[in-house]
Scaffold this motif. Sequence first.
Motif, PDB file in Angstrom:
ATOM      1  N   ALA A  40     -37.563  48.656 -56.191  1.00 29.94           N
ATOM      2  CA  ALA A  40     -36.579  48.958 -57.236  1.00 29.94           C
ATOM      3  C   ALA A  40     -37.169  48.697 -58.625  1.00 29.94           C
ATOM      4  O   ALA A  40     -36.959  49.481 -59.558  1.00 29.94           O
ATOM      5  CB  ALA A  40     -35.317  48.124 -57.031  1.00 29.94           C
ATOM      6  N   LYS A  41     -37.910  47.629 -58.770  1.00 35.08           N
ATOM      7  CA  LYS A  41     -38.538  47.293 -60.058  1.00 35.08           C
ATOM      8  C   LYS A  41     -39.565  48.353 -60.452  1.00 35.08           C
ATOM      9  O   LYS A  41     -39.581  48.812 -61.592  1.00 35.08           O
ATOM     10  CB  LYS A  41     -39.196  45.912 -59.946  1.00 35.08           C
ATOM     11  CG  LYS A  41     -39.892  45.448 -61.160  1.00 35.08           C
ATOM     12  CD  LYS A  41     -39.021  44.589 -61.975  1.00 35.08           C
ATOM     13  CE  LYS A  41     -39.854  43.972 -63.080  1.00 35.08           C
ATOM     14  NZ  LYS A  41     -39.066  43.436 -64.112  1.00 35.08           N
ATOM     15  N   ILE A  42     -40.418  48.754 -59.519  1.00 36.29           N
ATOM     16  CA  ILE A  42     -41.427  49.781 -59.807  1.00 36.29           C
ATOM     17  C   ILE A  42     -40.752  51.111 -60.140  1.00 36.29           C
ATOM     18  O   ILE A  42     -41.157  51.803 -61.076  1.00 36.29           O
ATOM     19  CB  ILE A  42     -42.404  49.916 -58.618  1.00 36.29           C
ATOM     20  CG1 ILE A  42     -43.277  48.667 -58.541  1.00 36.29           C
ATOM     21  CG2 ILE A  42     -43.268  51.171 -58.741  1.00 36.29           C
ATOM     22  CD1 ILE A  42     -44.105  48.562 -57.271  1.00 36.29           C
ATOM     23  N   GLY A  43     -39.723  51.459 -59.403  1.00 39.27           N
ATOM     24  CA  GLY A  43     -38.982  52.694 -59.696  1.00 39.27           C
ATOM     25  C   GLY A  43     -38.354  52.658 -61.082  1.00 39.27           C
ATOM     26  O   GLY A  43     -38.391  53.648 -61.813  1.00 39.27           O
ATOM     27  N   GLY A  44     -37.786  51.527 -61.457  1.00 42.10           N
ATOM     28  CA  GLY A  44     -37.197  51.385 -62.790  1.00 42.10           C
ATOM     29  C   GLY A  44     -38.235  51.495 -63.888  1.00 42.10           C
ATOM     30  O   GLY A  44     -38.005  52.135 -64.916  1.00 42.10           O
ATOM     31  N   LEU A  45     -39.388  50.873 -63.683  1.00 37.45           N
ATOM     32  CA  LEU A  45     -40.459  50.963 -64.680  1.00 37.45           C
ATOM     33  C   LEU A  45     -40.986  52.387 -64.799  1.00 37.45           C
ATOM     34  O   LEU A  45     -41.259  52.869 -65.894  1.00 37.45           O
ATOM     35  CB  LEU A  45     -41.598  50.004 -64.327  1.00 37.45           C
ATOM     36  CG  LEU A  45     -41.307  48.527 -64.557  1.00 37.45           C
ATOM     37  CD1 LEU A  45     -42.426  47.671 -63.989  1.00 37.45           C
ATOM     38  CD2 LEU A  45     -41.109  48.235 -66.036  1.00 37.45           C
ATOM     39  N   TRP A  46     -41.133  53.070 -63.666  1.00 36.93           N
ATOM     40  CA  TRP A  46     -41.595  54.462 -63.698  1.00 36.93           C
ATOM     41  C   TRP A  46     -40.594  55.316 -64.472  1.00 36.93           C
ATOM     42  O   TRP A  46     -40.966  56.118 -65.317  1.00 36.93           O
ATOM     43  CB  TRP A  46     -41.782  55.001 -62.277  1.00 36.93           C
ATOM     44  CG  TRP A  46     -42.122  56.454 -62.274  1.00 36.93           C
ATOM     45  CD1 TRP A  46     -43.345  57.013 -62.448  1.00 36.93           C
ATOM     46  CD2 TRP A  46     -41.200  57.535 -62.128  1.00 36.93           C
ATOM     47  NE1 TRP A  46     -43.253  58.379 -62.416  1.00 36.93           N
ATOM     48  CE2 TRP A  46     -41.938  58.733 -62.220  1.00 36.93           C
ATOM     49  CE3 TRP A  46     -39.823  57.604 -61.924  1.00 36.93           C
ATOM     50  CZ2 TRP A  46     -41.345  59.984 -62.117  1.00 36.93           C
ATOM     51  CZ3 TRP A  46     -39.231  58.852 -61.833  1.00 36.93           C
ATOM     52  CH2 TRP A  46     -39.987  60.017 -61.931  1.00 36.93           C
TER      53      TRP A  46
END
Length: 187
Positions: A56-62
């Motif tokens: 979820a964190k990586i998706g949000g940053l992307w």
Amino acid sequence: MRAPPSHEPTAAQPHAPADDLKTNHHATDQHPMTNRLSPKSKWLLLAILLLLFAAAKIGGLWWWHSRQNPSGQTPVLLAPCAVAQGCRLPNGAVVSFVPPADERTPFDIRIRRLPAGTGQVYVQFSMVGMDMGFNRFHLTAQADGSWLATGVRLPLCIEQRADYRAEIHIDGQTHILPFTLPHNRAH
């Protein structure tokens, strides 16, 4: 005629104390769900939850990074200038910070001479090699034809650097304007 039923215990119905009807839990008992999971299962569940959080964190940053230049156009890097006096953009617009930008006090950003029909203007601040967090300031069209954002504050730099960049977004085109704060800052 029969007598109404009695709620008194009879010889056939011995009286049961209320404590006997309750389930007797000891202080050492845990929640029934945690008793069912082995230690190995608990670690596996924790690992899965951490992986979901990381995804979820990586998706949000992307997603956030993809929104930084939604038009896909290459940003225009401008020469440093004194934004207190006004800096000319390639499209003829003039950007100024009044009073001059300072880390401690709010200031206004005014852009004059933008082309007619301009739809969206915002500014965000960055530094080379440093994440300054989310700090987007939307400018609104004024009656005199200029665009204005009031009460703007620079993000603080914990390394006490003064080499800021104003990323000026005008209808999908980005102009990067380097500027430096005065060296006589008091911290």
